[in-house]
Motif scaffolding. Structure first.
Motif, PDB file in Angstrom:
ATOM      1  N   LYS A   4       6.488  24.665 -27.482  1.00  0.00           N
ATOM      2  CA  LYS A   4       6.545  23.576 -28.454  1.00  0.00           C
ATOM      3  C   LYS A   4       5.472  23.708 -29.525  1.00  0.00           C
ATOM      4  CE  LYS A   4       3.693  20.489 -25.638  1.00  0.00           C
ATOM      5  NZ  LYS A   4       3.631  19.169 -24.976  1.00  0.00           N
ATOM      6  N   HIS A   5       4.495  24.589 -29.300  1.00  0.00           N
ATOM      7  CA  HIS A   5       3.421  24.737 -30.268  1.00  0.00           C
ATOM      8  C   HIS A   5       3.714  25.815 -31.310  1.00  0.00           C
ATOM      9  CE1 HIS A   5       1.051  21.975 -27.921  1.00  0.00           C
ATOM     10  NE2 HIS A   5       1.154  22.733 -26.856  1.00  0.00           N
ATOM     11  N   ILE A  77      -0.028  39.689 -41.217  1.00  0.00           N
ATOM     12  CA  ILE A  77      -0.469  39.346 -39.862  1.00  0.00           C
ATOM     13  C   ILE A  77      -1.814  38.627 -39.910  1.00  0.00           C
ATOM     14  CG2 ILE A  77      -1.242  40.316 -37.659  1.00  0.00           C
ATOM     15  CD1 ILE A  77       0.857  42.528 -38.045  1.00  0.00           C
ATOM     16  N   ARG A  78      -2.705  39.107 -40.788  1.00  0.00           N
ATOM     17  CA  ARG A  78      -4.023  38.483 -40.899  1.00  0.00           C
ATOM     18  C   ARG A  78      -3.912  37.037 -41.378  1.00  0.00           C
ATOM     19  NH1 ARG A  78      -6.790  37.702 -45.208  1.00  0.00           N
ATOM     20  NH2 ARG A  78      -5.582  39.205 -46.436  1.00  0.00           N
ATOM     21  N   MET A  84      -2.744  30.066 -37.910  1.00  0.00           N
ATOM     22  CA  MET A  84      -2.529  29.546 -36.566  1.00  0.00           C
ATOM     23  C   MET A  84      -3.746  28.776 -36.039  1.00  0.00           C
ATOM     24  SD  MET A  84       0.526  30.038 -35.806  1.00  0.00           S
ATOM     25  CE  MET A  84       0.696  29.614 -37.535  1.00  0.00           C
ATOM     26  N   LYS A  85      -4.895  29.018 -36.650  1.00  0.00           N
ATOM     27  CA  LYS A  85      -6.079  28.246 -36.246  1.00  0.00           C
ATOM     28  C   LYS A  85      -5.983  26.802 -36.721  1.00  0.00           C
ATOM     29  CE  LYS A  85      -8.910  32.430 -36.412  1.00  0.00           C
ATOM     30  NZ  LYS A  85     -10.005  33.152 -37.127  1.00  0.00           N
ATOM     31  N   ARG A  86      -5.052  26.562 -37.657  1.00  0.00           N
ATOM     32  CA  ARG A  86      -4.825  25.200 -38.161  1.00  0.00           C
ATOM     33  C   ARG A  86      -3.384  24.772 -37.915  1.00  0.00           C
ATOM     34  NH1 ARG A  86      -6.245  26.393 -44.100  1.00  0.00           N
ATOM     35  NH2 ARG A  86      -5.922  28.529 -43.432  1.00  0.00           N
ATOM     36  N   ALA A  87      -2.778  25.327 -36.883  1.00  0.00           N
ATOM     37  CA  ALA A  87      -1.353  25.098 -36.641  1.00  0.00           C
ATOM     38  C   ALA A  87      -1.015  23.624 -36.467  1.00  0.00           C
ATOM     39  CB  ALA A  87      -0.905  25.883 -35.403  1.00  0.00           C
ATOM     40  N   LYS A 119       2.615  32.289 -31.327  1.00  0.00           N
ATOM     41  CA  LYS A 119       2.266  31.069 -32.058  1.00  0.00           C
ATOM     42  C   LYS A 119       3.229  30.696 -33.171  1.00  0.00           C
ATOM     43  CE  LYS A 119      -2.605  31.859 -30.993  1.00  0.00           C
ATOM     44  NZ  LYS A 119      -3.929  32.221 -31.532  1.00  0.00           N
ATOM     45  N   THR A 120       4.141  31.609 -33.518  1.00  0.00           N
ATOM     46  CA  THR A 120       5.129  31.301 -34.552  1.00  0.00           C
ATOM     47  C   THR A 120       6.529  31.602 -34.045  1.00  0.00           C
ATOM     48  OG1 THR A 120       5.102  33.517 -35.555  1.00  0.00           O
ATOM     49  CG2 THR A 120       3.500  31.894 -36.394  1.00  0.00           C
TER      50      THR A 120
END
Length: 323
Positions: A4-5, A77-78, A84-87, A119-120
């Protein structure tokens, strides 16, 4: 494994000048209540698209001088890893590829890089197709065919410029390449956003049928060597009449080899900055509002095409500068 994330990602692809930035601007300006991060990729040293994207709250990340499917894929990718740190602050991510991108390696990124895959989630590949030029683009450029083949949704754009019987011909051509995609016929990419975003439409099984080696990490993509880009910058204002005369003659004589032109132009005596767009023989220049206070006035122009080095483009551009 999906969870779900995972942040959904929409890849906007389509050949040069099809209307991807027009669609992106619609997404960023309509009242949908969603928070997007946008990654814009360009083929050429001078970034233009970032200025063509409307001012919005969304964060715009720009990657220049390379195709997202090859030389700057590490940058993709970077940037994704940083996002993703602010997903928790994002509803979705939109990746707009250059018109010369093969979408396969772009989509592959969301499966073969484990951190990105965790994460995506690739939501859909949305292909914008130019109803005027698509048939010839497919004949001349394998990327155009790949973009159609990988599309989950295909916006057949610019239908207002094509006769009904020719639209039918183009539609059949698309269906022959991709019988599964949803085709939406549009003018200026005017499709409901609910038919473009949050579709959960990407089908890995179907893609593996199209390209069995899709998940192999050494998936390479090579552009036609004869397609190149040239960029020009001027801090001195341009003379509008000189520019129009030069460019009109240029398109008449070399338009078939000039696949795409785009630019932000500063004309002498004009308060507005002008956006310039061209696809083969078609061109348009229109004001896009006053120059931002924090931007130096300058002109930037990008050409993408064949045999550009034979057209004396630098000399022609220099001759357009005001006295």
């Amino acid at each position: 494994m999906e969870n779900k994330h995972q942040v959904p990602v929409t890849v906007l692809t389509g050949f040069l000048g099809a209307g991807k930035t027009t669609l992106l601007n619609r997404i960023l300006t309509e009242q949908h209540g969603q928070k997007y991060a946008v990654i814009v990729n360009e083929f050429g040293e001078q970034g233009i698209d970032n200025d063509l994207v409307v001012d919005a709250d969304e964060e715009i990340f720009e990657m220049n001088n390379g195709c997202i499917c090859c030389t700057v894929r590490g940058d993709l990718i970077r940037i994704l890893s940083g996002l993703m740190k602010r997903a928790d602050k994002l509803d979705a991510i939109i990746v707009e590829t250059t018109g010369l991108a093969d979408p396969a390696p772009v989509a592959q990124t969301f499966f073969v890089d484990q951190d990105v895959a965790n994460k995506t989630k690739l939501d859909a590949i949305v292909t914008v197709a130019d109803a005027v030029h698509l048939s010839s683009q497919i004949e001349d450029h394998h990327e155009a065919e790949e973009q159609i083949a990988f599309g989950d949704v295909i916006l057949l754009n610019k239908i207002d410029l094509v006769k009904d019987e020719n639209i039918d011909v183009v539609t059949k051509r698309i269906r022959k390449i991709n019988p599964f995609a949803k085709i939406i016929k549009t003018t200026k990419c005017g499709a409901p956003l609910k038919e473009i975003l949050n579709l959960d439409a990407f089908n890995l099984k179907r893609i593996l049928e199209v390209e069995p080696d899709f998940l192999e990490s050494d998936h390479d993509h090579e552009h036609d060597d004869d397609v190149t880009s040239l960029s020009f910058v001027s801090d001195k204002p341009l003379d509008m009449e000189k520019f129009q005369n030069w460019f009109g003659k240029l398109l008449q004589t070399k338009g078939q080899d000039i696949m795409r032109t785009k630019g932000i132009l500063d004309f002498k005596g004009e308060n507005d900055r002008y956006v310039f767009q061209g696809v083969h023989m078609l061109m348009d220049a229109s004001p896009m509002g006053k120059w931002p206070d924090d931007k130096e006035r300058s002109s930037r122009l990008v050409f993408i095409g064949r045999n550009l080095e034979t057209m004396n483009l630098k000399e022609g551009f220099e001759a357009c500068k005001s006295e």
